[in-house]
Design an enzyme around this catalytic site. Sequence first.
Site, PDB file in Angstrom:
ATOM      1  N   SER A 205       0.835  -1.214   0.000  1.00  0.00           N
ATOM      2  CA  SER A 205       0.000   0.000   0.000  1.00  0.00           C
ATOM      3  C   SER A 205       0.861   1.252   0.000  1.00  0.00           C
ATOM      4  O   SER A 205       0.565   2.235  -0.694  1.00  0.00           O
ATOM      5  CB  SER A 205      -0.896   0.029   1.241  1.00  0.00           C
ATOM      6  OG  SER A 205      -1.880  -0.952   1.146  1.00  0.00           O
TER       7      SER A 205
ATOM      8  N   ARG B 203       1.492   4.264  -3.070  1.00  0.00           N
ATOM      9  CA  ARG B 203       1.270   5.687  -2.776  1.00  0.00           C
ATOM     10  C   ARG B 203       2.560   6.477  -2.921  1.00  0.00           C
ATOM     11  O   ARG B 203       2.551   7.604  -3.429  1.00  0.00           O
ATOM     12  CB  ARG B 203       0.675   5.839  -1.376  1.00  0.00           C
ATOM     13  CG  ARG B 203      -0.776   5.346  -1.316  1.00  0.00           C
ATOM     14  CD  ARG B 203      -1.222   5.193   0.110  1.00  0.00           C
ATOM     15  NE  ARG B 203      -2.662   4.931   0.227  1.00  0.00           N
ATOM     16  CZ  ARG B 203      -3.249   3.747   0.001  1.00  0.00           C
ATOM     17  NH1 ARG B 203      -2.524   2.707  -0.384  1.00  0.00           N
ATOM     18  NH2 ARG B 203      -4.556   3.593   0.143  1.00  0.00           N
TER      19      ARG B 203
ATOM     20  N   SER C  17     -13.387   1.883   3.111  1.00  0.00           N
ATOM     21  CA  SER C  17     -12.420   1.440   2.111  1.00  0.00           C
ATOM     22  C   SER C  17     -11.367   2.523   1.890  1.00  0.00           C
ATOM     23  O   SER C  17     -11.691   3.660   1.525  1.00  0.00           O
ATOM     24  CB  SER C  17     -13.139   1.149   0.792  1.00  0.00           C
ATOM     25  OG  SER C  17     -12.217   1.207  -0.278  1.00  0.00           O
TER      26      SER C  17
ATOM     27  N   GLN D 102      -9.159   2.476  -0.426  1.00  0.00           N
ATOM     28  CA  GLN D 102      -9.008   2.731  -1.862  1.00  0.00           C
ATOM     29  C   GLN D 102     -10.015   3.786  -2.315  1.00  0.00           C
ATOM     30  O   GLN D 102      -9.685   4.692  -3.080  1.00  0.00           O
ATOM     31  CB  GLN D 102      -9.181   1.436  -2.657  1.00  0.00           C
ATOM     32  CG  GLN D 102      -8.033   0.467  -2.431  1.00  0.00           C
ATOM     33  CD  GLN D 102      -8.175  -0.823  -3.218  1.00  0.00           C
ATOM     34  OE1 GLN D 102      -9.169  -1.023  -3.933  1.00  0.00           O
ATOM     35  NE2 GLN D 102      -7.198  -1.697  -3.093  1.00  0.00           N
TER      36      GLN D 102
ATOM     37  N   ASP E   5      -6.979  -7.481   5.011  1.00  0.00           N
ATOM     38  CA  ASP E   5      -6.156  -8.388   4.197  1.00  0.00           C
ATOM     39  C   ASP E   5      -5.617  -9.566   5.010  1.00  0.00           C
ATOM     40  O   ASP E   5      -5.079 -10.518   4.440  1.00  0.00           O
ATOM     41  CB  ASP E   5      -4.989  -7.624   3.564  1.00  0.00           C
ATOM     42  CG  ASP E   5      -5.481  -6.638   2.499  1.00  0.00           C
ATOM     43  OD1 ASP E   5      -6.611  -6.810   2.007  1.00  0.00           O
ATOM     44  OD2 ASP E   5      -4.737  -5.696   2.177  1.00  0.00           O
TER      45      ASP E   5
ATOM     46  N   LYS F 289     -12.665  -9.041  -3.087  1.00  0.00           N
ATOM     47  CA  LYS F 289     -11.209  -8.923  -3.202  1.00  0.00           C
ATOM     48  C   LYS F 289     -10.752  -9.693  -4.452  1.00  0.00           C
ATOM     49  O   LYS F 289     -11.547  -9.999  -5.326  1.00  0.00           O
ATOM     50  CB  LYS F 289     -10.545  -9.438  -1.926  1.00  0.00           C
ATOM     51  CG  LYS F 289     -10.907  -8.605  -0.695  1.00  0.00           C
ATOM     52  CD  LYS F 289     -10.341  -7.215  -0.814  1.00  0.00           C
ATOM     53  CE  LYS F 289     -10.756  -6.324   0.335  1.00  0.00           C
ATOM     54  NZ  LYS F 289     -10.355  -4.950   0.155  1.00  0.00           N
TER      55      LYS F 289
ATOM     56  N   ARG G  75     -13.043 -14.112  -0.959  1.00  0.00           N
ATOM     57  CA  ARG G  75     -12.185 -14.711   0.069  1.00  0.00           C
ATOM     58  C   ARG G  75     -12.954 -15.445   1.166  1.00  0.00           C
ATOM     59  O   ARG G  75     -12.398 -16.352   1.799  1.00  0.00           O
ATOM     60  CB  ARG G  75     -11.247 -13.656   0.666  1.00  0.00           C
ATOM     61  CG  ARG G  75     -10.169 -13.254  -0.318  1.00  0.00           C
ATOM     62  CD  ARG G  75      -9.129 -12.329   0.277  1.00  0.00           C
ATOM     63  NE  ARG G  75      -8.071 -12.104  -0.694  1.00  0.00           N
ATOM     64  CZ  ARG G  75      -7.254 -11.057  -0.693  1.00  0.00           C
ATOM     65  NH1 ARG G  75      -7.362 -10.133   0.238  1.00  0.00           N
ATOM     66  NH2 ARG G  75      -6.314 -10.945  -1.619  1.00  0.00           N
TER      67      ARG G  75
HETATM   68  C1  S3P Z   1      -5.717  -1.106   0.098  1.00  0.00           C
HETATM   69  C2  S3P Z   1      -6.937  -1.063   0.721  1.00  0.00           C
HETATM   70  C3  S3P Z   1      -7.747  -2.268   0.974  1.00  0.00           C
HETATM   71  C4  S3P Z   1      -6.906  -3.532   0.891  1.00  0.00           C
HETATM   72  C5  S3P Z   1      -6.022  -3.550  -0.307  1.00  0.00           C
HETATM   73  C6  S3P Z   1      -5.063  -2.368  -0.300  1.00  0.00           C
HETATM   74  C7  S3P Z   1      -4.998   0.166  -0.146  1.00  0.00           C
HETATM   75  O1  S3P Z   1      -8.773  -2.340   0.006  1.00  0.00           O
HETATM   76  O2  S3P Z   1      -7.727  -4.665   0.893  1.00  0.00           O
HETATM   77  O3  S3P Z   1      -5.245  -4.741  -0.338  1.00  0.00           O
HETATM   78  O4  S3P Z   1      -3.783   0.145  -0.386  1.00  0.00           O
HETATM   79  O5  S3P Z   1      -5.655   1.218  -0.063  1.00  0.00           O
HETATM   80  P1  S3P Z   1     -10.210  -1.603   0.198  1.00  0.00           P
HETATM   81  O6  S3P Z   1      -9.951  -0.163   0.311  1.00  0.00           O
HETATM   82  O7  S3P Z   1     -10.989  -1.958  -1.039  1.00  0.00           O
HETATM   83  O8  S3P Z   1     -10.804  -2.206   1.439  1.00  0.00           O
END
Ligand code: S3P
Length: 430
Positions: A22, A26, A166, A168, A313, A340, A344
């Site tokens: 992650s 970024r 979330s 993301q 995760d 995912k 899962r």
């Molecule tokens: C992530 C956010 C999570 C995670 C993914 C990485 C990120 O997803 O499951 O592996 O780097 O922002 P979600 O935001 O869809 O929950």
Amino acid sequence: MEQTVSAATRLSGTLELPADKSISHRAAMFAALADGTSVIGGFSDAADPQSTLKCLRQLGVPIRHEDQKVIIRGVGRHGLRSPGQLLDCGNSGTTMRLLSGIIGGAGIEATLVGDNSLSRRPMRRIIDPLQSMGIAIQAQDDNFPPLHISRKGPLKPIRFDLPIASAQLKSCVLLAGLFGDNPTEVIEHLPSRDHTERLLGLQIHDKDDGRIIISEGSQFIPTQNYQVPGDFSAAAFWLVAGSIVPDSHIALKEVGINPTRSSALNILERMGASIRMEREHLAGAEPVADLVVDYHDLKATVIHPEEVPNCIDEIPILAVAMAFAEGESRIEGAAELRFKESDRLKAVAEFLQEAGIQVLERKDGLVIHGNGGAPVNAARFNSYDDHRIAMAAGILALRSDSPSIIEKAECVSISYPAFWNNLTNLTNSR
Ligand code: S3P
């Protein structure tokens, strides 16, 4: 590729983990938007962050590798260009969802595609807020990749109440907001991973039922010069492995322990796991420590809905810990796991059942009857081409009564290319 995993009598050794996925995504994206050059140490060589680098290059960002470092010459928030070709995000949801915010915000035009798994993942969640910001997005059935993104009119800042916890989605909207004349506000009720806020230094206001995070055109975008910490999500596999294989002792170096990522530590501790944290320090904006795990009997626990975003995760591997605990464990409020890289909840229920563990699959969770630490049945486990399912099944197989096989085991390269090597090394060292 099929990976055979034999029962282990003991795991011991010290591991360096892959760099946090992650943070790697970024670091690269924010470095691209900064004015100036960033030198990012220990950038992940896993397939997902590499997809991000490839897309950024196509957007006109100069990137080179030098001695384990990635050097990115930022083009500034107005320096990205529309790519001539499709942007291939591979298996990476983070690449697609975060880049969509940047591309829409920047007002350039691009089409983002993904592999089979990513092409089945829901994008409506980002399409809705981006459209309300004046960004045009065409998607398959209004929900699935490919995503074609463009913008004709001005960017409209929004106040967005997150409908799901979330990171993301939160990051996508905040990144689009970086291009607005006025502030975009994202309201978060349950905290999800906060790397975007930390690494960009965004303004945050606490309120009674959550927090408001703000991004805007005048936000300074810092260059990203730090060593990316080890991935806590990779560490979690060894924290559980060390807890379920008798006599084990594993040390993990320089692991990111950001509290919005590491609730698996609290969960394992309440299950009775023996985990020590050493040398806690800061690497840039992120807290880091060494973790040491020793074998210990586990007892059942419940993962509550409010804990889920901070261990999203890790749930497949926490389910493996629950399989060897004494008593009935439950995972609640985890419906997001169905969206995912694979479904899962289904994949975990299936591999645990194959191993002879009693599991009940619910709409938004699992009920797992732990076997109190006994060996499980050897089996041929379907990874569903999902890296975290392959790795979780691999750890489970360390306690099977004869060798097991993990199918499509090469998918670990999405987040942890050295996983099978590390597993072999921990098994062989005395
Ligand atoms: C992530 C956010 C999570 C995670 C993914 C990485 C990120 O997803 O499951 O592996 O780097 O922002 P979600 O935001 O869809 O929950």
